[in-house]
Design an enzyme around this catalytic site. Structure first.
Site, PDB file in Angstrom:
ATOM      1  N   GLU A  39      39.976  51.636  20.093  1.00 28.77           N
ATOM      2  CA  GLU A  39      39.539  50.762  21.190  1.00 28.77           C
ATOM      3  C   GLU A  39      40.624  49.739  21.512  1.00 28.77           C
ATOM      4  O   GLU A  39      40.885  49.433  22.676  1.00 28.77           O
ATOM      5  CB  GLU A  39      38.240  50.046  20.810  1.00 28.77           C
ATOM      6  N   ASP A  93      30.577  43.684  20.026  1.00 29.29           N
ATOM      7  CA  ASP A  93      29.527  43.193  19.122  1.00 29.29           C
ATOM      8  C   ASP A  93      29.251  41.719  19.385  1.00 29.29           C
ATOM      9  O   ASP A  93      28.113  41.269  19.271  1.00 29.29           O
ATOM     10  CB  ASP A  93      29.957  43.429  17.671  1.00 29.29           C
ATOM     11  N   THR A 149      33.475  52.778  23.228  1.00 29.75           N
ATOM     12  CA  THR A 149      32.597  53.470  22.288  1.00 29.75           C
ATOM     13  C   THR A 149      31.376  52.590  21.992  1.00 29.75           C
ATOM     14  O   THR A 149      31.501  51.366  21.951  1.00 29.75           O
ATOM     15  CB  THR A 149      33.370  53.779  20.988  1.00 29.75           C
ATOM     16  N   GLY A 150      30.236  53.246  21.767  1.00 28.61           N
ATOM     17  CA  GLY A 150      29.019  52.485  21.451  1.00 28.61           C
ATOM     18  C   GLY A 150      27.951  52.742  22.498  1.00 28.61           C
ATOM     19  O   GLY A 150      28.188  53.428  23.497  1.00 28.61           O
ATOM     20  N   SER A 151      26.771  52.171  22.290  1.00 30.88           N
ATOM     21  CA  SER A 151      25.649  52.478  23.173  1.00 30.88           C
ATOM     22  C   SER A 151      25.837  51.904  24.582  1.00 30.88           C
ATOM     23  O   SER A 151      25.425  52.519  25.574  1.00 30.88           O
ATOM     24  CB  SER A 151      24.341  51.982  22.559  1.00 30.88           C
TER      25      SER A 151
HETATM   26  C1  5RP Z   1      32.445  50.222  18.610  1.00 25.17           C
HETATM   27  C2  5RP Z   1      32.306  48.916  19.260  1.00 25.17           C
HETATM   28  C3  5RP Z   1      31.159  48.713  20.196  1.00 25.17           C
HETATM   29  O1  5RP Z   1      31.636  48.330  21.434  1.00 25.17           O
HETATM   30  C4  5RP Z   1      30.271  47.647  19.648  1.00 25.17           C
HETATM   31  O2  5RP Z   1      29.887  48.006  18.324  1.00 25.17           O
HETATM   32  C5  5RP Z   1      29.026  47.439  20.503  1.00 25.17           C
HETATM   33  O3  5RP Z   1      28.200  48.560  20.405  1.00 25.17           O
HETATM   34  P1  5RP Z   1      26.867  48.673  21.235  1.00 25.17           P
HETATM   35  O4  5RP Z   1      27.250  48.776  22.661  1.00 25.17           O
HETATM   36  O5  5RP Z   1      26.230  49.943  20.704  1.00 25.17           O
HETATM   37  O6  5RP Z   1      26.023  47.467  20.938  1.00 25.17           O
HETATM   38  O7  5RP Z   1      33.081  48.011  19.092  1.00 25.17           O
HETATM   39  O8  5RP Z   1      33.491  50.225  17.680  1.00 25.17           O
END
Ligand code: 5RP
Length: 239
Positions: A108, A89, A31-33
């Site tokens: 996740e 993150d 999940t996430g961009s």
């Molecule tokens: C979601 C997550 C994402 O993998 C993390 O926040 C990174 O997000 P992004 O790819 O948008 O920078 O742990 O729960």
């Protein structure tokens, strides 16, 4: 670095991860961009004839995958998965992660745990010497969550993290809710010298559902520093 460059680096890491996907695989989708960049590329391959079956780590990812023609099935029927591809993150060179910025940490972690391999894809800003600059998300049951937050503060203090800001995540005027209906506290630790100790301490608090420290889960880190420099770090087996 401009946002558009960061997005392009995320896509470059995602493209490298796609090389690990093989016909017939059972995949976990993060999940996430950055994970979305992977979904986009995977969708193109699926529409081009690749056969895979996937489990999603959030409602958002499940919807996104279905929109792209990627087949989704419940995790219980698929596990063990061959491979999960997800963002983070923060990641350190010991393959420890902070996840949960997007609020999907529980699912996740369940998906990653059910996978034989977890590839983490990231732009170079996510690779750190030591975890902790990104506030550590802790998912907490809604009932009595303020009491649980006190327990988190106490427990962090016992791990040497005194006076940490432990903030309830908001979404507009209300507390943010995860897919599982729980709330999240973001803990501004600054620098985590002993991630395993903090992970174990948080896990033992009644009311804590899960925390965003992923220890011993990632097997590969794909880090796009620049378009010319995409680092692939593999954890030694049994390390
Ligand atoms: C979601 C997550 C994402 O993998 C993390 O926040 C990174 O997000 P992004 O790819 O948008 O920078 O742990 O729960």
């Amino acid at each position: 670095m401009p946002e558009s460059d960061i997005a392009a680096l995320k896509r470059a890491a995602a493209a490298r991860a796609l090389e690990f996907v093989q016909e017939g695989m059972k995949l976990g989708l993060g999940t996430g961009s950055t994970a979305e960049a992977f979904l986009e590329l995977l969708g193109e391959r699926v529409r081009g004839g690749l056969t895979v079956i996937c489990s999603a780590s959030s409602e958002r990812t499940a919807l996104n995958a279905k929109d792209r023609g990627i087949p989704i099935a419940p995790l219980a029927g698929l596990a063990p998965l061959d491979l999960t591809v997800d963002g983070a993150d923060e990641a350190d060179r010991d393959f420890n992660l902070i996840k949960g910025g997007g609020g999907a940490l529980l699912r996740e972690k369940i998906v990653a745990n059910a996978s034989n391999r977890m590839i983490v894809i990231a732009d170079g800003s996510k690779l750190v010497e030591r975890l902790g600059r990104f506030p550590l998300p802790v998912e907490v049951a809604e009932f009595g969550h303020g009491v649980t937050a006190e327990g988190i503060r106490r427990s962090l203090r016992e791990c040497g993290h005194d006076g940490v800001a432990v903030a309830l995540r908001q979404s507009g005027d209300a507390a943010y809710r995860t897919d599982g209906g729980n709330v999240i506290y973001d803990c501004a630790l600054g620098s985590i010298a002993q991630p395993k100790r903090v992970a174990d301490a948080l896990k033992s608090i009644t009311g804590v559902v899960e925390h965003g420290l992923f220890i011993d889960l990632a097997t590969t880190l794909i880090v796009a520093h620049t378009f010319e420099r995409i680092e692939v770090l593999e954890r030694a087996r049994n390390a």
